[in-house]
Scaffold this motif. Structure first.
Motif, mmCIF file in Angstrom:
data_model
loop_
_atom_site.group_PDB
_atom_site.id
_atom_site.type_symbol
_atom_site.label_atom_id
_atom_site.label_comp_id
_atom_site.label_asym_id
_atom_site.label_seq_id
_atom_site.Cartn_x
_atom_site.Cartn_y
_atom_site.Cartn_z
ATOM 1 N N PRO A 75 10.259 9.088 -5.452
ATOM 2 C CA PRO A 75 10.605 7.717 -5.844
ATOM 3 C C PRO A 75 10.290 6.738 -4.721
ATOM 4 N N GLY A 76 9.807 5.584 -5.107
ATOM 5 C CA GLY A 76 9.476 4.586 -4.097
ATOM 6 C C GLY A 76 8.080 4.726 -3.564
ATOM 7 N N ARG A 77 7.309 5.618 -4.147
ATOM 8 C CA ARG A 77 5.956 5.862 -3.651
ATOM 9 C C ARG A 77 5.076 4.625 -3.735
ATOM 10 N N ASN A 78 5.174 3.917 -4.843
ATOM 11 C CA ASN A 78 4.334 2.737 -5.007
ATOM 12 C C ASN A 78 4.715 1.610 -4.069
ATOM 13 N N LEU A 79 5.994 1.553 -3.754
ATOM 14 C CA LEU A 79 6.443 0.527 -2.816
ATOM 15 C C LEU A 79 5.825 0.771 -1.444
ATOM 16 N N ILE A 80 5.810 2.038 -1.055
ATOM 17 C CA ILE A 80 5.207 2.387 0.237
ATOM 18 C C ILE A 80 3.758 1.927 0.269
ATOM 19 N N ASN A 81 3.092 2.131 -0.853
ATOM 20 C CA ASN A 81 1.690 1.757 -0.938
ATOM 21 C C ASN A 81 1.495 0.281 -0.621
ATOM 22 N N GLY A 82 2.350 -0.563 -1.188
ATOM 23 C CA GLY A 82 2.252 -1.987 -0.919
ATOM 24 C C GLY A 82 2.639 -2.321 0.509
ATOM 25 N N LEU A 83 3.654 -1.624 0.998
ATOM 26 C CA LEU A 83 4.123 -1.899 2.358
ATOM 27 C C LEU A 83 3.043 -1.641 3.398
ATOM 28 N N VAL A 84 2.266 -0.596 3.148
ATOM 29 C CA VAL A 84 1.249 -0.222 4.130
ATOM 30 C C VAL A 84 0.272 -1.365 4.374
ATOM 31 N N ASP A 85 0.023 -2.168 3.364
ATOM 32 C CA ASP A 85 -0.903 -3.285 3.506
ATOM 33 C C ASP A 85 -0.270 -4.479 4.205
ATOM 34 N N MET A 86 1.012 -4.429 4.386
ATOM 35 C CA MET A 86 1.770 -5.559 4.918
ATOM 36 C C MET A 86 1.232 -6.171 6.206
ATOM 37 N N PRO A 87 1.033 -5.360 7.247
ATOM 38 C CA PRO A 87 0.612 -5.936 8.524
ATOM 39 C C PRO A 87 -0.665 -6.754 8.376
ATOM 40 N N PHE A 88 -1.429 -6.392 7.388
ATOM 41 C CA PHE A 88 -2.657 -7.101 7.122
ATOM 42 C C PHE A 88 -2.364 -8.554 6.795
ATOM 43 N N ALA A 89 -1.236 -8.775 6.149
ATOM 44 C CA ALA A 89 -0.905 -10.108 5.672
ATOM 45 C C ALA A 89 0.025 -10.863 6.605
ATOM 46 N N VAL A 90 0.619 -10.153 7.543
ATOM 47 C CA VAL A 90 1.569 -10.827 8.430
ATOM 48 C C VAL A 90 0.804 -11.513 9.555
ATOM 49 N N SER A 91 1.121 -12.761 9.786
ATOM 50 C CA SER A 91 0.461 -13.484 10.859
ATOM 51 C C SER A 91 0.787 -12.815 12.194
ATOM 52 N N PRO A 92 -0.199 -12.675 13.074
ATOM 53 C CA PRO A 92 0.048 -12.019 14.366
ATOM 54 C C PRO A 92 1.189 -12.671 15.145
ATOM 55 N N VAL A 93 1.308 -13.987 15.021
ATOM 56 C CA VAL A 93 2.402 -14.677 15.708
ATOM 57 C C VAL A 93 3.741 -14.151 15.213
ATOM 58 N N VAL A 94 3.842 -13.961 13.901
ATOM 59 C CA VAL A 94 5.075 -13.447 13.309
ATOM 60 C C VAL A 94 5.341 -12.034 13.811
#
Lengths: 283, 289, 355
Positions: B109-128
């Motif tokens: 359970p939660g496998r798909n959420l992990i999938n989305g999370l992995v892409d996260m750093p890609f979208a987070v501004s480096p300053v953040v």
């Protein structure tokens, strides 16, 4: 032990000695430490004084404008990038011309250049005191650098590979029989492109586009040099967050960061959903 | 009547061949217009800025450019960048494989959420990203008591910069490995097992070689991204000369000091280095197919 | 086994380039002598502008200290916007000595409990150098900018940094406001209303807001803008670096006082208190003051000031931060959430920025 039981037994084997849950906990703790904890920290910081204060910070005129500017410049950039990306992929896959190999090679160049350097290069090249920048200013009163067009230009540079590299492999695998069939039925080039070639590309195109958009939202290194950073004019959300971090408005910084991350996250989840759906369809 | 019908036929033949010629050339013209548009776009967007950079770097000659890089501060900065990037690549190579493996081979359970999370750093501004680490490891940070007790410094020191770089480069390896793992047919693994291989041998000699392209490309992207990181390391590191200065922070400082030749030369060197890696792995992959 | 021969060659090239860079950098690193008993390291955190001055003062101090105690001092320096530097120290940047652009940034560190010594008790109230807000204009002053009022002329492009991140920017705004309020800007009444109207007029002309004072002036040097509001010493240092632009001193401006302090928590942690305090004291001595004066800073030391008077014309109406009740009052009044600056700034864009 017969063949069947052996095969059945191997289904449960893992290369790592700690078994199923061992490996899962390794993966999970890695993600926890690297990803989840930092994100939780920001969430906690942004909401620590409640939803009302969070919203107030996000809707401060300078913050709100920064978010709007970020969104529309990223959106406009994505449209341009997607069109040119598809066109570039098409030209590289379908046509032969001198310098094609070189062109294919430099597409990945933006990935290799630090964002800071991108900003510097654009100012050198298109700054108002350079030939091109000065001419544009005089003729059309159009400023590229230190204005939104500069933002779009920098973002176009940075995200160029995404759509191209997303579309290229799919385009290469495309079966051309349908195109030939359409041609014999009298369809022109553009019609063929629109109705035969484009539909199977829709997934990589959209994925590439969403990736470009998400990447653009958080961009800092090049924008801080190229954009002018005037609040309410040319200051993007990432630069605004930097200013808030530096002037001790941490809540504001966290709040706006959360919004940026939420938007990008939604886009990425949507792209993922599309990917999964197409996989199910093709399975 | 036969004469006019034969001349009619010829007329039609000529018309047809003209239409063919026109259409062929229209297609050709169309093709060359598209090519020109693309080449012009790429030339304008990508080639000209890089050329401008090269001009800036070699403004005072190639020797001056090389001389500007022959400086202990430059070496230290590049050295910092290099070992941070190498460390990051190694960590992600190992743990990224684990995560990709778990994601592809397990159901939970939660496998798909992990999938989305992995892409996260890609979208987070480096300053953040840098700011998040400050919230955790700054003087008043949440984890400050723990790291103080351990006596290590994270913020404004190398460990912080490594963590920041780890965060921003997280997705690349995993994203490259997942499709490769998914496409991999487990029949070979099962066959190896029946031949008596244990699970580690199976992984190392059957699965891993098939992953190598995903790994190589993942390593390259991770490395290139780590080399160019700026915003996050600026916020968490402070750019202390000799201590927390990376190649990108050095370029930033050189610009401030009006050392333009040095700045552009360092930028060119950094870009060239990443380019060799990226193009190299592209070439490798193409040779394979 | 895994790769074809051609692929092996390419892989080898990639690895080789990695190793060469690594070895070259690593080697240079290894040749640096390790720290020993007769060696001590000091970490200096400063704002962007006095970079060149410290570049010369540090070697002077190193030889002075070596002679005096036989100890070798090495320095690690960091130069950032004053506010950014101050914040970094509060967040954990372990600077032994902090040299900032304005007192408010030192106060922040004091409030965090990291500075407990009486730094104001040093000579000149703890202010190691002074400067003034002035204008950088193109060579020959083609736009004829001679005083504050000229900055409000239409179609003029003005550069000033962002007060959120730059101490220099705050000095700029206060100088502008003070000059107007004291009646030195023609066409505006000598009160708060006049000052705010004038601020609005000038802000309308601002085209770029950089992160720090140094970034602002280097942008100006790239040909952007017609005039940059900046520190007098930034202009002088830029000209020393060979760039050609002119300095214009307005008739009325604020005196920029730059404080220096030892950061008690960190010097005690590093065991460097003696050296650090010696360094700070050294900054107030003649040799150091002369270096500051050489790099465009007005020395608070009367003798050095007199000796360098030729480079530093007197300013007609020089006021200080006391005009605004000190930084304690100025910061929230002008740069707080509902501060005057942000209110006026919002008006530039026609947007209300306060409730």
């Amino acid at each position: 032990m017969n063949l069947q039981t052996t095969i059945a037994a191997t289904d449960n084997q893992h290369p790592f000695p700690w078994g199923r849950w061992g490996i899962r906990s390794v993966a999970l703790s890695y993600l926890l430490v690297m990803l989840i904890i930092p994100l939780l920290v920001i969430l906690q910081d942004g909401f620590r004084e409640g939803l009302a204060e969070f919203w107030r910070q996000v809707t401060l005129p300078m913050a709100w404008h920064a978010l709007k500017l970020t969104l529309w410049t990223s959106a406009l950039m994505t449209i341009i990038n997607t069109s040119m990306g598809v066109l570039t992929a098409f030209v590289i896959v379908r046509y032969d011309f001198p310098g094609k190999r070189f062109l294919n090679g430099i597409i990945d160049l933006p990935l290799a250049i630090p964002t800071l350097v991108t900003g510097v290069m654009l100012v050198i090249l298109f700054g108002p005191q350079q030939a091109l920048g000065a001419w544009l200013k005089e003729q059309f009163d159009f400023s590229v650098i230190f204005a939104p067009p500069g933002i779009i230009l920098a973002l176009l540079f940075l995200t160029f590979p995404f759509v191209v590299r997303s579309v290229q492999p799919v385009l290469m695998e495309l079966d051309r029989a349908q195109e030939h069939a359409a041609a014999t039925l009298g369809a022109g080039g553009w019609t063929i492109f629109r109705r035969v070639i484009l539909p199977p590309l829709s997934l990589p195109v959209i994925t590439g586009a969403l990736l470009s958009f998400a990447r653009a939202i958080g961009e800092f290194g090049s924008i801080v040099i190229v954009a002018g950073n005037i609040p309410l004019v040319s200051q993007t959300a990432a630069v605004y967050v930097f200013g808030e971090v530096e002037s001790e408005n941490r809540l504001g910084a966290s709040a706006v960061s959360i919004v940026m991350v939420a938007i990008a996250f939604t886009l990425l989840m949507f792209a993922d959903y599309l990917r999964q759906r197409s996989k199910k369809r093709n399975a | 009547m036969s004469v006019s019908s034969s001349s009619r036929t010829t007329q039609i033949q000529i018309q047809n061949s003209f239409v063919e010629w026109r259409d062929r050339n229209k297609a050709k013209l169309g093709k060359w217009i598209l090519i020109t548009v693309v080449v012009a776009y790429v030339a304008f967007l990508i080639v000209t800025p890089i050329t401008a950079l090269a001009f800036g770097a070699f403004e005072k000659g190639i020797r001056a450019s090389i001389a500007s890089l022959n400086d202990p501060a430059v070496f230290k900065a590049f050295w910092n960048t290099l070992w941070i990037s190498l460390l990051v690549v190694i960590v992600h190579a190992i743990f990224g494989t684990v995560v990709a493996w778990v994601f592809v081979r397990h159901r939970f359970p939660g496998r798909n959420l992990i999938n989305g999370l992995v892409d996260m750093p890609f979208a987070v501004s480096p300053v953040v990203a840098g700011y998040m680490l400050l919230l955790l490891f700054g003087r008043n940070g949440i984890l400050a008591p723990i790291i103080d007790a351990l006596g290590i410094q994270v913020a404004f020191a190398m460990p912080g910069m490594v963590m920041a770089t780890l965060f921003v480069t997280l997705p690349f390896m995993i994203r490259e490995l997942i499709p490769v793992l998914e496409a991999f047919n487990t029949q070979q693994e099962k066959a190896a097992a029946t031949l008596g291989a244990n699970s580690w041998q199976t992984f190392w000699r059957v699965t891993f070689p098939a992953l190598r392209w995903g790994m190589i490309y993942g390593v390259t992207l991770t490395f290139a991204r780590a080399l160019g990181e700026f915003g996050a390391v600026l916020v968490i590191g402070g750019g202390v000369q000799g201590r927390t200065e990376t190649a990108t922070l050095f370029i930033y400082r050189a610009l401030d000091e009006r050392q333009y030749v040095g700045a552009y030369s360092a930028a060119l060197a950094l870009g060239l280095f990443s380019l060799i890696l990226v193009m190299g792995s592209d070439w490798l992959r193409r040779k394979e197919h | 086994m895994f790769f074809k021969f051609s692929q092996k060659i390419i892989l080898a090239v990639m690895l080789a380039s990695l190793l060469i860079t690594g070895c070259a950098s690593g080697n240079n690193n290894a040749t640096q002598a390790p720290a020993s008993a007769g060696e001590v390291k000091l970490i200096l955190g400063a704002y962007t502008t006095p970079r060149e001055a410290y570049g010369e003062i540090i070697p002077l101090f190193q030889s002075y200290w070596k002679e005096k105690t036989g100890q070798t001092v090495t320095f690690e320096e960091s130069y950032q916007g004053s506010g950014a530097q101050s914040r970094a120290v509060v967040e954990g940047f372990e600077a032994d000595i902090i040299a900032l652009s304005l007192e408010a940034d030192i106060t922040r560190i004091e409030k965090a409990g990291l500075i407990t010594n009486d730094w104001r008790g040093k000579p000149f109230g703890g202010m190691v150098s002074t400067s003034a807000v002035a204008f950088a204009v193109r060579q020959g002053n083609p736009k004829n900018i001679h005083d504050w009022a000229d900055l409000a002329q239409p179609d003029l492009e003005v550069l000033t940094p962002n007060p959120k991140t730059s101490g220099g920017a705050m000095w700029n705004i206060l100088a502008l406001y003070g000059a107007a309020k004291r009646g030195h800007v023609a066409g505006y009444t000598a009160d708060d209303k006049g000052a705010q109207d004038f601020l609005l007029a000038v802000l309308k002309n601002v085209t770029v807001m950089d992160k720090g004072a140094r970034e602002s002036i280097t942008n100006f040097e790239k040909g952007i803008g017609d005039v940059a509001i900046t520190y007098e010493n930034e202009v002088l240092v830029g000209r020393q670096a060979g760039l050609n632009y002119d300095l214009v001193l307005p008739s009325s401006t604020i005196r920029i006082d730059n404080p220096v302090a030892v950061v008690d928590t960190y010097v005690d942690k590093h065991g460097t208190r003696d050296v650090a305090e010696a360094f700070v004291d050294f900054l107030f001595t003649k040799p150091a003051q002369e270096v500051f004066a050489k790099y465009g800073l007005r020395s608070p030391d009367a003798e050095v000031a007199k000796a360098t008077a030729a480079s530093y014309p007197p300013i007609q109406d020089l006021f200080t931060i006391d005009e605004f009740g000190g930084w304690k009052e100025a910061t929230p009044t002008f740069f707080g959430d509902n501060g005057i600056f942000y209110n006026v700034f919002g008006q530039v864009q026609g947007i209300q920025t306060s409730e």
